[in-house]
Write a protein that holds these residues in place. Structure first.
Motif, PDB file in Angstrom:
ATOM      1  N   ALA A 147      -7.500  -6.014   1.506  1.00  0.00           N
ATOM      2  CA  ALA A 147      -7.148  -6.305   2.905  1.00  0.00           C
ATOM      3  C   ALA A 147      -8.259  -7.134   3.533  1.00  0.00           C
ATOM      4  CB  ALA A 147      -6.977  -5.006   3.677  1.00  0.00           C
ATOM      5  N   ARG A 148      -7.954  -7.681   4.689  1.00  0.00           N
ATOM      6  CA  ARG A 148      -9.010  -8.404   5.415  1.00  0.00           C
ATOM      7  C   ARG A 148     -10.144  -7.415   5.701  1.00  0.00           C
ATOM      8  NH1 ARG A 148      -8.150  -6.618  10.715  1.00  0.00           N
ATOM      9  NH2 ARG A 148      -5.955  -6.222  11.143  1.00  0.00           N
ATOM     10  N   GLN A 149     -11.338  -7.964   5.756  1.00  0.00           N
ATOM     11  CA  GLN A 149     -12.549  -7.136   5.864  1.00  0.00           C
ATOM     12  C   GLN A 149     -12.537  -6.222   7.085  1.00  0.00           C
ATOM     13  OE1 GLN A 149     -16.039  -9.349   6.774  1.00  0.00           O
ATOM     14  NE2 GLN A 149     -17.136  -8.539   5.009  1.00  0.00           N
ATOM     15  N   THR A 150     -11.870  -6.676   8.157  1.00  0.00           N
ATOM     16  CA  THR A 150     -11.931  -5.947   9.423  1.00  0.00           C
ATOM     17  C   THR A 150     -10.868  -4.858   9.551  1.00  0.00           C
ATOM     18  OG1 THR A 150     -10.638  -7.805  10.259  1.00  0.00           O
ATOM     19  CG2 THR A 150     -12.997  -7.786  10.787  1.00  0.00           C
ATOM     20  N   LEU A 151     -10.038  -4.708   8.523  1.00  0.00           N
ATOM     21  CA  LEU A 151      -9.022  -3.644   8.621  1.00  0.00           C
ATOM     22  C   LEU A 151      -9.742  -2.279   8.590  1.00  0.00           C
ATOM     23  CD1 LEU A 151      -5.849  -4.043   8.722  1.00  0.00           C
ATOM     24  CD2 LEU A 151      -5.829  -2.969   6.470  1.00  0.00           C
ATOM     25  N   LEU A 197      -5.243   4.153   4.651  1.00  0.00           N
ATOM     26  CA  LEU A 197      -4.470   2.910   4.746  1.00  0.00           C
ATOM     27  C   LEU A 197      -2.975   3.196   4.903  1.00  0.00           C
ATOM     28  CD1 LEU A 197      -4.385  -0.250   4.561  1.00  0.00           C
ATOM     29  CD2 LEU A 197      -3.920   0.062   2.115  1.00  0.00           C
ATOM     30  N   VAL A 198      -2.472   4.119   4.105  1.00  0.00           N
ATOM     31  CA  VAL A 198      -1.038   4.424   4.158  1.00  0.00           C
ATOM     32  C   VAL A 198      -0.672   4.965   5.557  1.00  0.00           C
ATOM     33  CG1 VAL A 198       0.792   5.880   3.202  1.00  0.00           C
ATOM     34  CG2 VAL A 198      -0.837   4.755   1.659  1.00  0.00           C
ATOM     35  N   ALA A 199      -1.500   5.853   6.082  1.00  0.00           N
ATOM     36  CA  ALA A 199      -1.240   6.394   7.428  1.00  0.00           C
ATOM     37  C   ALA A 199      -1.300   5.273   8.467  1.00  0.00           C
ATOM     38  CB  ALA A 199      -2.270   7.482   7.749  1.00  0.00           C
ATOM     39  N   TYR A 200      -2.270   4.397   8.307  1.00  0.00           N
ATOM     40  CA  TYR A 200      -2.456   3.285   9.254  1.00  0.00           C
ATOM     41  C   TYR A 200      -1.245   2.343   9.214  1.00  0.00           C
ATOM     42  CZ  TYR A 200      -4.802  -0.654  11.548  1.00  0.00           C
ATOM     43  OH  TYR A 200      -5.151  -1.683  12.393  1.00  0.00           O
ATOM     44  N   ILE A 201      -0.785   2.061   7.988  1.00  0.00           N
ATOM     45  CA  ILE A 201       0.381   1.172   7.844  1.00  0.00           C
ATOM     46  C   ILE A 201       1.602   1.813   8.505  1.00  0.00           C
ATOM     47  CG2 ILE A 201       2.032   0.218   6.179  1.00  0.00           C
ATOM     48  CD1 ILE A 201      -0.299  -0.301   4.271  1.00  0.00           C
ATOM     49  N   ARG A 202       1.769   3.101   8.297  1.00  0.00           N
ATOM     50  CA  ARG A 202       2.939   3.780   8.883  1.00  0.00           C
ATOM     51  C   ARG A 202       2.894   3.707  10.417  1.00  0.00           C
ATOM     52  NH1 ARG A 202       3.068   8.075   4.304  1.00  0.00           N
ATOM     53  NH2 ARG A 202       4.624   7.054   2.976  1.00  0.00           N
ATOM     54  N   ASN A 229       1.329   1.349  12.157  1.00  0.00           N
ATOM     55  CA  ASN A 229       1.238  -0.034  12.682  1.00  0.00           C
ATOM     56  C   ASN A 229       2.169  -0.992  11.950  1.00  0.00           C
ATOM     57  OD1 ASN A 229      -1.296  -0.003  14.587  1.00  0.00           O
ATOM     58  ND2 ASN A 229      -1.840   1.193  12.774  1.00  0.00           N
ATOM     59  N   ARG A 230       3.268  -0.481  11.452  1.00  0.00           N
ATOM     60  CA  ARG A 230       4.121  -1.281  10.554  1.00  0.00           C
ATOM     61  C   ARG A 230       4.583  -2.594  11.161  1.00  0.00           C
ATOM     62  NH1 ARG A 230       8.501   2.524   8.532  1.00  0.00           N
ATOM     63  NH2 ARG A 230       7.004   4.183   8.835  1.00  0.00           N
ATOM     64  N   ASP A 231       4.722  -2.646  12.482  1.00  0.00           N
ATOM     65  CA  ASP A 231       5.215  -3.886  13.102  1.00  0.00           C
ATOM     66  C   ASP A 231       4.129  -4.931  13.269  1.00  0.00           C
ATOM     67  OD1 ASP A 231       7.648  -2.681  13.256  1.00  0.00           O
ATOM     68  OD2 ASP A 231       7.287  -1.888  15.274  1.00  0.00           O
ATOM     69  N   LYS A 232       2.886  -4.493  13.124  1.00  0.00           N
ATOM     70  CA  LYS A 232       1.790  -5.433  13.404  1.00  0.00           C
ATOM     71  C   LYS A 232       1.180  -6.031  12.145  1.00  0.00           C
ATOM     72  CE  LYS A 232       0.318  -2.682  17.284  1.00  0.00           C
ATOM     73  NZ  LYS A 232      -0.345  -1.406  17.099  1.00  0.00           N
ATOM     74  N   LEU A 233       1.464  -5.433  10.984  1.00  0.00           N
ATOM     75  CA  LEU A 233       0.737  -5.853   9.772  1.00  0.00           C
ATOM     76  C   LEU A 233       1.543  -6.814   8.907  1.00  0.00           C
ATOM     77  CD1 LEU A 233      -0.679  -2.335   8.868  1.00  0.00           C
ATOM     78  CD2 LEU A 233      -1.966  -4.269   9.782  1.00  0.00           C
ATOM     79  N   SER A 234       0.828  -7.696   8.225  1.00  0.00           N
ATOM     80  CA  SER A 234       1.516  -8.647   7.337  1.00  0.00           C
ATOM     81  C   SER A 234       0.949  -8.566   5.920  1.00  0.00           C
ATOM     82  CB  SER A 234       1.358 -10.065   7.873  1.00  0.00           C
ATOM     83  OG  SER A 234      -0.010 -10.367   7.991  1.00  0.00           O
ATOM     84  N   ILE A 287       5.507   3.657  -0.547  1.00  0.00           N
ATOM     85  CA  ILE A 287       5.151   4.331   0.719  1.00  0.00           C
ATOM     86  C   ILE A 287       6.321   4.275   1.720  1.00  0.00           C
ATOM     87  CG2 ILE A 287       2.677   3.891   0.380  1.00  0.00           C
ATOM     88  CD1 ILE A 287       2.903   1.789   2.650  1.00  0.00           C
ATOM     89  N   ASP A 288       7.422   3.673   1.263  1.00  0.00           N
ATOM     90  CA  ASP A 288       8.649   3.602   2.041  1.00  0.00           C
ATOM     91  C   ASP A 288       8.462   2.906   3.394  1.00  0.00           C
ATOM     92  OD1 ASP A 288      11.317   3.967   2.241  1.00  0.00           O
ATOM     93  OD2 ASP A 288      11.200   6.000   3.047  1.00  0.00           O
TER      94      ASP A 288
END
Ligand code: ASP
Length: 326
Positions: free
Chosen positions: A130-134, A142-147, A149-154, A175-176
């Motif tokens: 991932a980008r260094q600043t994630l 990461l999985v919790a964060y993605i869940r 922030n799913r609309d913000k991440l690419s 991770i569905d």
């Protein structure tokens, strides 16, 4: 058939018989082009340039790398299929050759039937970065964060059919979560945008990511190998980090157009076998986390068997994921 025509035909057949062995004897009489389906500077390109040097030594000829990019890596094999079968145009392609048939509704080539298979080259694991600043520090975070922030991440990839696409697909399905994907012509430009924080996540081969992970310019969350990498010992596998059974190995093969004379194919197989034993090639690949195949895998039979097994392995997984490209 009239007498004169018959003589003409005999002369033609005799000429063919005379020309074919001499082409093979002289081969390679000029530089060979080795196509790579993805952008310059990326993981497949790095393998190709290194292999090109090693095989060039064995063939005593220059091997020129040509980045024939686009359509998730499917343009290069299409071009190879339509190239002269004379041994002067070759292709280095990876696992994507076995996933494309399931991913593309209309594919202009058949990986098994349309090529001469030269042999396998090297197996390369991938890394989820991932980008260094994630913010997340490990895979669970990461999985919790993605869940959340799913609309913000690419999630960047090299197009439908690339290894990065496949890895991303498996990760998101594990991770569905469905993230926005951003396709590039290779993971070299994708990594560039990750370094510039224009995209957030990328799954990419260690042939490119190793140095960026070591220098801390990207964040790494796991390796797609079954066990930890010798080159990145601190990095857990994705399976260890919480995704049991997550394994992707990016295998590579060298291909020639169908109908390439047997004597030329034999020379290429011999050059590939010499190339994969070249100390500089072996060292470069192992520094970058790759495992050069054993000599008995650098053969047409082994590449064909690998293709078949991998097509059989990935087709149901891809069908289940319901992903298609036109
Ligand atoms: N390995 C490809 C590249 O060299 C990209 C991919 O397969 O994801 O860019």
């Amino acid at each position: 058939m009239a007498g004169r025509e018959r003589i003409g035909m005999f002369a033609f057949v005799a000429l063919l018989g005379w020309v074919a062995p001499s082409i093979a004897q002289e081969y390679p009489a000029k530089p060979i082009t080795l196509m790579v389906p993805y952008a310059a500077g990326g993981p497949t390109d790095i393998v190709a340039r290194s292999l090109g040097q090693a095989m060039g030594k064995a063939l005593q000829q220059t091997i020129i790398i040509e980045n024939t990019v686009g359509a998730g890596g499917t343009i290069a094999p299409t071009r190879l299929k339509n190239s002269a079968p004379d041994g002067y145009t070759l292709l280095l392609a990876h696992i994507g050759m076995s996933t494309a048939p399931a991913l593309y509704r209309s594919l202009a080539f058949r990986p098994i039937e349309d090529f001469e298979h030269i042999g396998q080259v090297v197996d390369v694991p991938m890394t989820l970065i991932a980008r260094q600043t994630l913010e997340p520090r490990d895979l669970r975070e990461l999985v919790a964060y993605i869940r959340a922030n799913r609309d913000k991440l690419s999630f960047a990839n090299a197009g439908v059919g690339s290894a990065s696409h496949l890895c991303g697909l498996l990760f998101m399905s594990a991770i569905d979560v469905d993230l926005t994907t951003v396709p590039y012509k290779g993971t070299a430009p994708a990594l560039n945008d990750l370094l510039g924080a224009q995209v957030d996540l990328l799954c990419d081969q260690t042939t490119q990511t190793t140095q960026y992970i070591k220098s801390g310019r990207v964040k790494a969350y796991g390796a797609t190998s079954a066990s930890r990498l010798d080159t990145l010992k601190e990095l857990p596998t994705l399976a260890e980090g919480g995704l049991p059974g997550f394994e992707v190995v990016v295998w590579h093969g060298v291909y020639a157009p169908k109908g390439t004379p047997k004597a030329v194919v034999d020379k290429l197989v011999a050059a590939l076998q010499a190339g994969i034993q070249d100390p500089a090639f072996v060292q470069r690949m192992s520094e970058l986390g790759g495992q050069v195949v054993a000599k008995d895998k650098a053969t047409p039979e082994s590449l064909r068997a690998q293709l078949k097994a991998e097509i059989d392995r990935w087709t149901p997984i891809i069908r289940k994921a319901g992903v298609y490209a036109e």
